[in-house]
Scaffold this motif. Structure first.
Motif, PDB file in Angstrom:
ATOM      1  N   UNK A  93       0.832  -1.206   0.000  1.00 60.68           N
ATOM      2  CA  UNK A  93       0.000   0.000   0.000  1.00 60.68           C
ATOM      3  C   UNK A  93       0.869   1.261   0.000  1.00 60.68           C
ATOM      4  N   UNK A  94       1.941   1.218   0.758  1.00 59.73           N
ATOM      5  CA  UNK A  94       2.845   2.363   0.850  1.00 59.73           C
ATOM      6  C   UNK A  94       3.536   2.635  -0.488  1.00 59.73           C
ATOM      7  N   UNK A  95       4.048   1.597  -1.124  1.00 55.99           N
ATOM      8  CA  UNK A  95       4.719   1.813  -2.414  1.00 55.99           C
ATOM      9  C   UNK A  95       3.731   2.256  -3.487  1.00 55.99           C
ATOM     10  N   UNK A  96       2.513   1.719  -3.453  1.00 51.59           N
ATOM     11  CA  UNK A  96       1.505   2.150  -4.430  1.00 51.59           C
ATOM     12  C   UNK A  96       1.145   3.619  -4.216  1.00 51.59           C
ATOM     13  N   UNK A  97       1.035   4.025  -2.961  1.00 56.69           N
ATOM     14  CA  UNK A  97       0.738   5.425  -2.648  1.00 56.69           C
ATOM     15  C   UNK A  97       1.866   6.322  -3.123  1.00 56.69           C
ATOM     16  N   UNK A  98       3.101   5.912  -2.852  1.00 57.34           N
ATOM     17  CA  UNK A  98       4.257   6.702  -3.272  1.00 57.34           C
ATOM     18  C   UNK A  98       4.309   6.823  -4.801  1.00 57.34           C
ATOM     19  N   UNK A  99       4.080   5.721  -5.485  1.00 58.90           N
ATOM     20  CA  UNK A  99       4.114   5.723  -6.952  1.00 58.90           C
ATOM     21  C   UNK A  99       3.036   6.654  -7.515  1.00 58.90           C
ATOM     22  N   UNK A 100       1.826   6.555  -6.952  1.00 58.58           N
ATOM     23  CA  UNK A 100       0.712   7.393  -7.411  1.00 58.58           C
ATOM     24  C   UNK A 100       1.022   8.879  -7.215  1.00 58.58           C
ATOM     25  N   UNK A 101       1.568   9.207  -6.065  1.00 60.32           N
ATOM     26  CA  UNK A 101       1.874  10.611  -5.780  1.00 60.32           C
ATOM     27  C   UNK A 101       3.016  11.117  -6.656  1.00 60.32           C
ATOM     28  N   UNK A 102       3.979  10.273  -6.959  1.00 62.04           N
ATOM     29  CA  UNK A 102       5.073  10.671  -7.853  1.00 62.04           C
ATOM     30  C   UNK A 102       4.541  10.897  -9.272  1.00 62.04           C
ATOM     31  N   UNK A 103       3.612  10.052  -9.701  1.00 58.57           N
ATOM     32  CA  UNK A 103       3.015  10.231 -11.023  1.00 58.57           C
ATOM     33  C   UNK A 103       2.242  11.539 -11.084  1.00 58.57           C
ATOM     34  N   UNK A 104       1.530  11.861 -10.007  1.00 60.29           N
ATOM     35  CA  UNK A 104       0.811  13.133  -9.951  1.00 60.29           C
ATOM     36  C   UNK A 104       1.793  14.300 -10.024  1.00 60.29           C
ATOM     37  N   UNK A 105       2.911  14.175  -9.320  1.00 62.80           N
ATOM     38  CA  UNK A 105       3.915  15.231  -9.267  1.00 62.80           C
ATOM     39  C   UNK A 105       4.563  15.470 -10.622  1.00 62.80           C
ATOM     40  N   UNK A 106       4.902  14.391 -11.295  1.00 60.93           N
ATOM     41  CA  UNK A 106       5.629  14.520 -12.565  1.00 60.93           C
ATOM     42  C   UNK A 106       4.690  14.578 -13.759  1.00 60.93           C
ATOM     43  N   UNK A 107       3.392  14.523 -13.518  1.00 66.62           N
ATOM     44  CA  UNK A 107       2.357  14.495 -14.539  1.00 66.62           C
ATOM     45  C   UNK A 107       2.769  15.013 -15.915  1.00 66.62           C
ATOM     46  N   UNK A 108       2.787  14.120 -16.859  1.00 66.13           N
ATOM     47  CA  UNK A 108       3.062  14.504 -18.236  1.00 66.13           C
ATOM     48  C   UNK A 108       4.543  14.505 -18.593  1.00 66.13           C
ATOM     49  N   UNK A 109       5.403  14.518 -17.601  1.00 70.90           N
ATOM     50  CA  UNK A 109       6.837  14.457 -17.920  1.00 70.90           C
ATOM     51  C   UNK A 109       7.201  13.020 -18.226  1.00 70.90           C
ATOM     52  N   UNK A 110       8.097  12.830 -19.125  1.00 71.45           N
ATOM     53  CA  UNK A 110       8.535  11.495 -19.472  1.00 71.45           C
ATOM     54  C   UNK A 110       9.901  11.282 -18.841  1.00 71.45           C
ATOM     55  N   UNK A 111       9.902  11.017 -17.525  1.00 71.26           N
ATOM     56  CA  UNK A 111      11.161  10.850 -16.801  1.00 71.26           C
ATOM     57  C   UNK A 111      11.434   9.365 -16.615  1.00 71.26           C
ATOM     58  N   UNK A 112      12.631   8.919 -16.985  1.00 76.90           N
ATOM     59  CA  UNK A 112      12.945   7.504 -16.817  1.00 76.90           C
ATOM     60  C   UNK A 112      12.982   7.117 -15.343  1.00 76.90           C
ATOM     61  N   UNK A 113      12.461   5.949 -15.035  1.00 77.97           N
ATOM     62  CA  UNK A 113      12.504   5.440 -13.681  1.00 77.97           C
ATOM     63  C   UNK A 113      11.390   5.901 -12.771  1.00 77.97           C
ATOM     64  N   UNK A 114      10.511   6.780 -13.237  1.00 77.58           N
ATOM     65  CA  UNK A 114       9.425   7.274 -12.375  1.00 77.58           C
ATOM     66  C   UNK A 114       8.088   6.820 -12.907  1.00 77.58           C
TER      67      UNK A 114
END
Length: 114
Positions: A93-114
């Motif tokens: 649950x923690x890693x899924x939350x972190x991943x979701x929030x990182x995707x929201x943060x980087x929204x639309x950027x094509x950053x490798x590894x995120x």
């Protein structure tokens, strides 16, 4: 006579570079805020219908383990399995939350590894 090319950067490329640097700075600032938010979160995993609960921060820092008195009657092996299952659930649950929030943060950027 040939025109001087300079470094090969036209004004359009400089503008793109400036925008990219601004976006990178925004992401960096957002990542700092996100780290603080994740540290303050509590994410709970449970097993055995709530007999065992494990609480982690949003960045997987262990906070606490709660074991219901009835779980002690199950024996060491079962209790160990329940703690492990609750830990896995909290971690997932923690890693899924972190991943979701990182995707929201980087929204639309094509950053490798995120």
């Amino acid at each position: 006579m040939a025109e001087k090319q300079g470094f090969g950067f036209g004004l359009g490329k400089m503008k793109e570079l400036t925008e990219a640097l601004k976006k990178a700075q925004q992401v960096q600032e957002g990542a700092k805020r996100l780290q603080e938010e994740l540290e303050g979160m509590e994410i709970e995993g449970e097993a055995g219908g709530g007999l065992v609960k494990v609480v982690l921060s949003g960045n997987q820092e262990p906070r606490r383990v709660e074991i219901a008195p009835e779980a002690l009657n199950e024996g060491a092996e079962v209790l160990s399995d329940l703690v492990t299952a609750a830990m896995k659930e909290a971690y997932n649950l923690s890693t899924a939350t972190m991943r979701e929030k990182m995707e929201d943060l980087t929204g639309g950027l094509n950053l490798p590894g995120l």
